[in-house]
Design an enzyme around this catalytic site. Structure first.
Site, PDB file in Angstrom:
ATOM      1  N   PRO A   1       0.755  -1.229   0.000  1.00  0.00           N
ATOM      2  CA  PRO A   1       0.000   0.000   0.000  1.00  0.00           C
ATOM      3  C   PRO A   1       0.785   1.278   0.000  1.00  0.00           C
ATOM      4  O   PRO A   1       1.691   1.503   0.792  1.00  0.00           O
ATOM      5  CB  PRO A   1      -0.684  -0.071   1.346  1.00  0.00           C
ATOM      6  CG  PRO A   1       0.342  -0.701   2.220  1.00  0.00           C
ATOM      7  CD  PRO A   1       1.260  -1.474   1.342  1.00  0.00           C
ATOM      8  N   GLU A   2       0.417   2.155  -0.856  1.00  0.00           N
ATOM      9  CA  GLU A   2       0.707   3.574  -0.675  1.00  0.00           C
ATOM     10  C   GLU A   2      -0.653   4.228  -0.776  1.00  0.00           C
ATOM     11  O   GLU A   2      -1.657   3.528  -0.914  1.00  0.00           O
ATOM     12  CB  GLU A   2       1.689   4.074  -1.732  1.00  0.00           C
ATOM     13  CG  GLU A   2       3.067   3.469  -1.529  1.00  0.00           C
ATOM     14  CD  GLU A   2       4.120   4.034  -2.458  1.00  0.00           C
ATOM     15  OE1 GLU A   2       3.973   5.172  -2.909  1.00  0.00           O
ATOM     16  OE2 GLU A   2       5.089   3.311  -2.737  1.00  0.00           O
TER      17      GLU A   2
ATOM     18  N   LYS B   1      -1.768   6.464   4.776  1.00  0.00           N
ATOM     19  CA  LYS B   1      -1.874   5.032   4.493  1.00  0.00           C
ATOM     20  C   LYS B   1      -2.732   4.314   5.526  1.00  0.00           C
ATOM     21  O   LYS B   1      -2.764   3.083   5.549  1.00  0.00           O
ATOM     22  CB  LYS B   1      -0.468   4.411   4.456  1.00  0.00           C
ATOM     23  CG  LYS B   1       0.462   5.049   3.416  1.00  0.00           C
ATOM     24  CD  LYS B   1       1.884   4.517   3.503  1.00  0.00           C
ATOM     25  CE  LYS B   1       2.834   5.376   2.681  1.00  0.00           C
ATOM     26  NZ  LYS B   1       4.256   5.016   2.911  1.00  0.00           N
TER      27      LYS B   1
ATOM     28  N   ARG C   1       3.361 -11.069   5.700  1.00  0.00           N
ATOM     29  CA  ARG C   1       4.528 -10.606   6.451  1.00  0.00           C
ATOM     30  C   ARG C   1       4.195  -9.968   7.792  1.00  0.00           C
ATOM     31  O   ARG C   1       5.102  -9.574   8.526  1.00  0.00           O
ATOM     32  CB  ARG C   1       5.346  -9.635   5.593  1.00  0.00           C
ATOM     33  CG  ARG C   1       6.004 -10.348   4.416  1.00  0.00           C
ATOM     34  CD  ARG C   1       6.727  -9.379   3.510  1.00  0.00           C
ATOM     35  NE  ARG C   1       7.958  -8.902   4.067  1.00  0.00           N
ATOM     36  CZ  ARG C   1       8.754  -8.029   3.458  1.00  0.00           C
ATOM     37  NH1 ARG C   1       8.411  -7.540   2.279  1.00  0.00           N
ATOM     38  NH2 ARG C   1       9.863  -7.637   4.020  1.00  0.00           N
TER      39      ARG C   1
ATOM     40  N   ARG D   1      15.976   2.707   1.094  1.00  0.00           N
ATOM     41  CA  ARG D   1      15.033   2.329   0.049  1.00  0.00           C
ATOM     42  C   ARG D   1      15.675   2.574  -1.310  1.00  0.00           C
ATOM     43  O   ARG D   1      16.423   3.531  -1.503  1.00  0.00           O
ATOM     44  CB  ARG D   1      13.741   3.141   0.149  1.00  0.00           C
ATOM     45  CG  ARG D   1      13.188   3.222   1.553  1.00  0.00           C
ATOM     46  CD  ARG D   1      12.862   1.861   2.130  1.00  0.00           C
ATOM     47  NE  ARG D   1      11.775   1.232   1.431  1.00  0.00           N
ATOM     48  CZ  ARG D   1      10.491   1.486   1.653  1.00  0.00           C
ATOM     49  NH1 ARG D   1      10.142   2.362   2.559  1.00  0.00           N
ATOM     50  NH2 ARG D   1       9.554   0.878   0.983  1.00  0.00           N
TER      51      ARG D   1
END
Length: 272
Positions: A2-3, A59, A112, A261
């Site tokens: 998700p963003e 988010k 996860r 990132r």
DNA sequence: ACGGATGTTCGCGC
DNA sequence: CGCGCGAACATCCG
């Protein structure tokens, strides 16, 4: 998963699925999804309730049910809300589920376990520290260039790291940040404080553009394919395309690590 | 087999 | 206090 765009899509989808339906049963497995909260509350408080509203901030999803039962939910990296028929086989890694009256099952799958679900009084959801810590939401509040400029001006961090800071702008993640900077022709490692007003304007427009673009990828009730099934083609502009040809010039996109990132950028279109 | 992945948070050191 | 860095979380995929 998700963003902001995917979470927005999840909010719309959940609204449609839950609207007007009474929850018959709720189950939760005792995983870290419920960290800082109580998995038992999910299972014990939701049965018999109906959705009143859903909102998204950055988010985060905020769900309010009758009798002041509320949920704060985050999809983490691999979280996804799904709907199946009552007798369908359940997918793996289901962490929570809601059986709807005279209907199917809405469930939360998250291999996860980076996502979160927390039970809170519905009328206090907006006062939670997680929500209060968020900067302006690009869709709800719009992007105020002046405010963004002020925020960027007082930090020496790389601009990409700064716009991924949820307190600066809520909802921008690695994909949106990478593509937004490409649209704005700004090098990801530029010091945030070095951007001029024109660049901040371009950046704001770039963020809007990448969010709108990603929102546009979702079809009628279908989620983004790239996100949905592995193997689908990468639909993003330059995210994940280091080593490929720049879609705007003849150069080759490069890879860069910032704040842990990975991002892609075009050294020609986005000079340092 | 190894490395990397759309996110957040915490601890450490400067 | 700000900031960078690495780690942790747990699983899948190429």
């Amino acid at each position: 998963m998700p963003e902001l765009p995917e979470v927005e899509f999840a909010a719309r989808t959940l609204r449609r699925w839950l609207e007007g339906k009474r929850i018959e049963a709720a189950e939760a497995s005792l995983t870290r999804i419920f960290r800082g909260s109580d998995a038992n509350a999910f299972a014990s408080e939701l049965p018999g309730k109906k959705l009143e509203w859903i909102e998204r901030r950055g988010k985060y999803l905020l769900l309010a049910f009758t009798k002041n039962v509320g949920l704060l939910a985050h999809l983490g990296m691999t979280g996804k809300w799904m709907r199946i028929g009552r007798t369908d086989e359940r997918p793996s890694h289901v962490r929570a589920s809601l059986t709807l009256e005279k209907d199917g099952v809405v469930l939360y799958r998250d291999p996860r376990l980076f996502g979160r679900i927390a039970v809170h009084p519905a009328d206090r959801l907006f006062e939670l520290k997680e929500i209060r810590a968020l900067g302006p939401d690009p869709l709800v509040d719009g992007i105020d260039e002046k405010r963004l400029h002020e925020r960027l001006h007082r930090t020496g961090r790389a601009v990409k790291v700064a716009i991924m800071d949820q307190a600066v702008i809520a909802g921008v993640g690695n994909i949106q940040a990478t593509d937004a900077l490409f649209h704005a022709r700004i090098h990801p490692a530029r010091a945030a404080s070095s951007l001029g007003p024109k660049e901040v304007r371009a950046l704001a427009a770039g963020i809007r553009k990448s969010i709108d673009y990603t929102l546009g990828l979702q079809g009628e009730g279908d989620a983004i394919e790239y996100v949905e099934d592995p193997g689908a083609e990468n639909p993003f502009v330059i995210y994940g395309r280091a080593g490929h040809t720049c879609p705007r010039c003849t150069g080759t996109l490069e890879k860069l690590d910032l704040g842990g990132r990975t991002s892609a950028f075009c050294p020609h279109c986005q000079p340092a």
